[in-house]
Write an enzyme that holds these catalytic residues in place. Structure first.
Site, PDB file in Angstrom:
ATOM      1  N   ASP A  54       0.835  -1.192   0.000  1.00 47.31           N
ATOM      2  CA  ASP A  54       0.000   0.000   0.000  1.00 47.31           C
ATOM      3  C   ASP A  54       0.878   1.253   0.000  1.00 47.31           C
ATOM      4  OD1 ASP A  54      -1.894   1.963   0.305  1.00 47.31           O
ATOM      5  OD2 ASP A  54      -2.682   1.214   2.211  1.00 47.31           O
ATOM      6  N   SER A 131       5.445  15.917 -12.588  1.00 45.27           N
ATOM      7  CA  SER A 131       4.346  16.772 -13.034  1.00 45.27           C
ATOM      8  C   SER A 131       4.911  18.148 -13.332  1.00 45.27           C
ATOM      9  CB  SER A 131       3.286  16.868 -11.931  1.00 45.27           C
ATOM     10  OG  SER A 131       2.385  17.926 -12.179  1.00 45.27           O
ATOM     11  N   TYR A 144       0.155  19.110  -3.367  1.00 40.45           N
ATOM     12  CA  TYR A 144       0.575  18.315  -4.527  1.00 40.45           C
ATOM     13  C   TYR A 144       1.918  18.807  -5.049  1.00 40.45           C
ATOM     14  CZ  TYR A 144       0.347  16.054  -9.131  1.00 40.45           C
ATOM     15  OH  TYR A 144       0.611  15.309 -10.251  1.00 40.45           O
ATOM     16  N   LYS A 148       5.640  16.963  -5.363  1.00 41.15           N
ATOM     17  CA  LYS A 148       6.324  16.790  -6.644  1.00 41.15           C
ATOM     18  C   LYS A 148       7.669  17.515  -6.670  1.00 41.15           C
ATOM     19  CE  LYS A 148       3.374  14.110  -8.700  1.00 41.15           C
ATOM     20  NZ  LYS A 148       3.741  12.727  -9.083  1.00 41.15           N
ATOM     21  N   THR A 179      -6.455  11.646 -18.091  1.00 40.13           N
ATOM     22  CA  THR A 179      -6.537  10.491 -17.207  1.00 40.13           C
ATOM     23  C   THR A 179      -7.665  10.701 -16.208  1.00 40.13           C
ATOM     24  OG1 THR A 179      -5.053  11.450 -15.554  1.00 40.13           O
ATOM     25  CG2 THR A 179      -4.029  10.203 -17.359  1.00 40.13           C
TER      26      THR A 179
END
Length: 229
Positions: A54, A131, A144, A148, A179
């Site tokens: 996980d 990204s 986020y 990154k 996506t």
């Protein structure tokens, strides 16, 4: 036969990359978060093997791998899985920070650590699908983008540390890609989602495989992929 291990094979870029590797006859291992998901992935990707671990709980990856058979050598480790939750810094709770950093940064670091012996044995390749947020951070993308930016630092450090062992490291920086994650982002932004406006996941998979397939006399360190329309 080259051997690869991927995260994020359930959808988007990861699914396309896994399919392409299988179709060309490579040995493919897919990381699944639990046994049920592993069964689903084996049914979807005939011929693939699975590992259970996980990414949301990276501290348990070592224990999980200790109870499973691992590949003896790895020609590539492809970190493609990711998660995103938009929100201002003032409104983002610690739980979101912890989950985002766990999946997007800490798990890739731990997964790489655990599989470095196999990568060194094969003089393999680690690919981090990053990204555009790994280069610049915008409003409401704080957690986020932080994950990154950290992933970029992880890749850069690993490249310098493992160069002498023959391990290559590539960061891929896709722009907005069509996506399920991108559809989720649009919902969070309150915008209409039109997949045709964005990069096809097949195009990002092509960039990933170009880096992996490059002859051994060279190394692609960073690839930026932007929408072409």
């Amino acid at each position: 036969m080259p051997t690869h291990l991927l995260t994020g094979a359930g959808s988007g870029i990861g699914a396309v990359t896994a399919r392409r590797l299988i179709e060309r006859g490579d040995e493919v291992w897919l990381l699944a978060r639990d046994a049920k998901r592993a069964t689903e992935l084996r049914e979807r990707f005939a011929g693939a093997r699975t590992l259970v671990g996980d990414l949301g709980d990276p501290a348990k990856l070592s224990w999980a791998f200790g109870h499973q058979q691992l590949p003896l050598e790895l020609d590539s480790l492809l970190h493609i899985a990711g998660t995103v939750e938009l929100g201002t810094i003032g409104d983002t709770p610690v739980k979101v920070w912890q989950e985002t950093l766990a999946v997007n940064l800490i798990a890739p670091a731990e997964l790489t650590r655990l599989l470095l012996p196999q990568l060194r044995q094969a003089r393999g390749h680690v690919v981090f699908v990053n990204s555009g947020a790994g280069h610049s951070a915008h409003a409401e993308w704080g957690s986020y983008a932080a994950s990154k930016h950290g992933l970029r630092a992880l890749a850069d450090s690993l490249r310098q540390e493992e160069h002498g062992n023959g391990v290559r490291v590539t960061s891929v920086y896709p722009g907005r890609t069509a996506t399920p994650m991108q559809a989720k982002v649009h919902r969070q932004e309150g915008k209409e989602y039109d997949a045709d406006r964005w990069i096809a996941p097949e195009s990002v998979a092509t960039a990933i495989l170009a880096a992996v397939d490059l002859p051994r006399d060279a190394e692609i360190t960073d690839v930026t992929v932007r929408p072409g329309r």
